[in-house]
Design an enzyme around this catalytic site. Sequence first.
Site, PDB file in Angstrom:
ATOM      1  N   ARG A  56       6.654 -31.508 -21.456  1.00 31.22           N
ATOM      2  CA  ARG A  56       7.365 -31.178 -20.238  1.00 31.22           C
ATOM      3  C   ARG A  56       6.592 -31.020 -18.900  1.00 31.22           C
ATOM      4  NH1 ARG A  56      10.463 -31.527 -24.291  1.00 31.22           N
ATOM      5  NH2 ARG A  56       8.805 -30.098 -24.910  1.00 31.22           N
ATOM      6  N   THR A  57       6.067 -29.758 -19.106  1.00 31.66           N
ATOM      7  CA  THR A  57       5.501 -29.059 -17.858  1.00 31.66           C
ATOM      8  C   THR A  57       4.056 -29.889 -17.307  1.00 31.66           C
ATOM      9  OG1 THR A  57       5.608 -26.856 -19.091  1.00 31.66           O
ATOM     10  CG2 THR A  57       4.297 -26.897 -17.176  1.00 31.66           C
ATOM     11  N   LYS A  85     -17.541 -25.364 -25.098  1.00 31.28           N
ATOM     12  CA  LYS A  85     -19.098 -24.910 -25.063  1.00 31.28           C
ATOM     13  C   LYS A  85     -19.239 -23.481 -24.402  1.00 31.28           C
ATOM     14  CE  LYS A  85     -20.035 -29.312 -23.110  1.00 31.28           C
ATOM     15  NZ  LYS A  85     -20.448 -30.090 -22.224  1.00 31.28           N
ATOM     16  N   ARG A 106      -2.219 -24.570 -18.224  1.00 29.48           N
ATOM     17  CA  ARG A 106      -1.830 -23.972 -18.983  1.00 29.48           C
ATOM     18  C   ARG A 106      -2.996 -23.492 -20.009  1.00 29.48           C
ATOM     19  NH1 ARG A 106       3.192 -25.760 -22.755  1.00 29.48           N
ATOM     20  NH2 ARG A 106       4.207 -25.083 -20.854  1.00 29.48           N
ATOM     21  N   HIS A 134       5.665 -18.104 -17.502  1.00 28.25           N
ATOM     22  CA  HIS A 134       5.777 -19.509 -17.493  1.00 28.25           C
ATOM     23  C   HIS A 134       6.626 -19.582 -16.082  1.00 28.25           C
ATOM     24  CE1 HIS A 134       6.120 -23.704 -18.002  1.00 28.25           C
ATOM     25  NE2 HIS A 134       6.284 -23.851 -18.935  1.00 28.25           N
TER      26      HIS A 134
HETATM   27  N1   CP Z   1       9.527 -26.043 -21.468  1.00 27.42           N
HETATM   28  C1   CP Z   1       8.042 -26.309 -21.662  1.00 27.42           C
HETATM   29  O1   CP Z   1       7.002 -25.736 -21.014  1.00 27.42           O
HETATM   30  O2   CP Z   1       7.786 -27.510 -22.602  1.00 27.42           O
HETATM   31  P1   CP Z   1       6.303 -28.035 -22.809  1.00 27.42           P
HETATM   32  O3   CP Z   1       5.678 -27.156 -23.624  1.00 27.42           O
HETATM   33  O4   CP Z   1       6.457 -29.396 -23.280  1.00 27.42           O
HETATM   34  O5   CP Z   1       5.511 -28.079 -21.406  1.00 27.42           O
END
Ligand code: CP
Length: 305
Positions: A56-57, A85, A106, A134
């Site tokens: 999603r993100t 590396k 991420r 998040h």
């Molecule tokens: N909600 C969320 O962070 O989903 P993902 O891990 O798929 O990005």
Amino acid sequence: MPLPFKHLTSTKQLSREDMDAILAVTKDMEIVLEKGGTDLLEGKVLASLFYEPSTRTRLSFETAMHRLGGSVITADGLQFSSLYKGETIEDTMMVVSQYADIIAMRHPEQGSADRAASVAEVPFINAGDGPGQHPTQAILDMLTIFKERGKLDGIKITMVGDLMYGRTVHSLSFLLGLYNDVTFTLVSPEELKMPEKVTSFFDEKGIAYTETENIEEALDGDIVYMTRIQQERFADKSEYDRLKNSYVLEAHHLTGKDITVMHPLPRLKEISTDVDRLPNAAYFREVRNGVIARMALLAMLLGKA
Ligand code: CP
């Protein structure tokens, strides 16, 4: 409507005024999305760096940039990048800053986002740093709560599951705590309780919260926010196996209840699929709100909202 910061690593950076400003821009972005897009960010490039799995993100950041007329460059999987590396996050950020106008990253390590933001030459957005924060998920959750319940002041929310490692509940707690008369019910096994970094915030702000292990006695109020037990954060797999099915929300639990069910997704078994057909189930609407919220953030951080 610029935000008073260049980088977004934590919801603790946001004031209530910032959150309200983002919500105001999401109204315009929802109209843009319904029309299919705009050229507001034409010529701008998003670097989408995902060193930990995401559906999603990542896809919603990339969709948001495309819908705003910009373009996207990507890197995914630690093993396919020069981090594998031994390149530092700081050097990677200096390099990517030469390619892109804005960066979303991420990374599995808590604190990696702050390290990245400390050197990034273009706006940097934390798309999840291990069990840390998040922030964009929390912003889309705030949008969802507002759209589903018509308010943010006075919300009664029950958070369920892995409150220890679930970064989305940490980020959301700090944002909801900006509003008046919000109350939290925290449902988790003893081993996965909300960490002190969040409960001390509640205590400092005088925010009411209760902790329990029993979900059924906590299913009232406006929102139940279910979370997955975070397998990837457990060193001991047998401990995960013991806790993984602690809570399962089923349709019969919601009979006669006007409570909105949210989940950041992905879900495992903690929400039975028989809940999906109920009007209470907001988790797929939440996904669409993710595109709208990220469109607003990209435009605001690039000074184009
Ligand atoms: N909600 C969320 O962070 O989903 P993902 O891990 O798929 O990005």
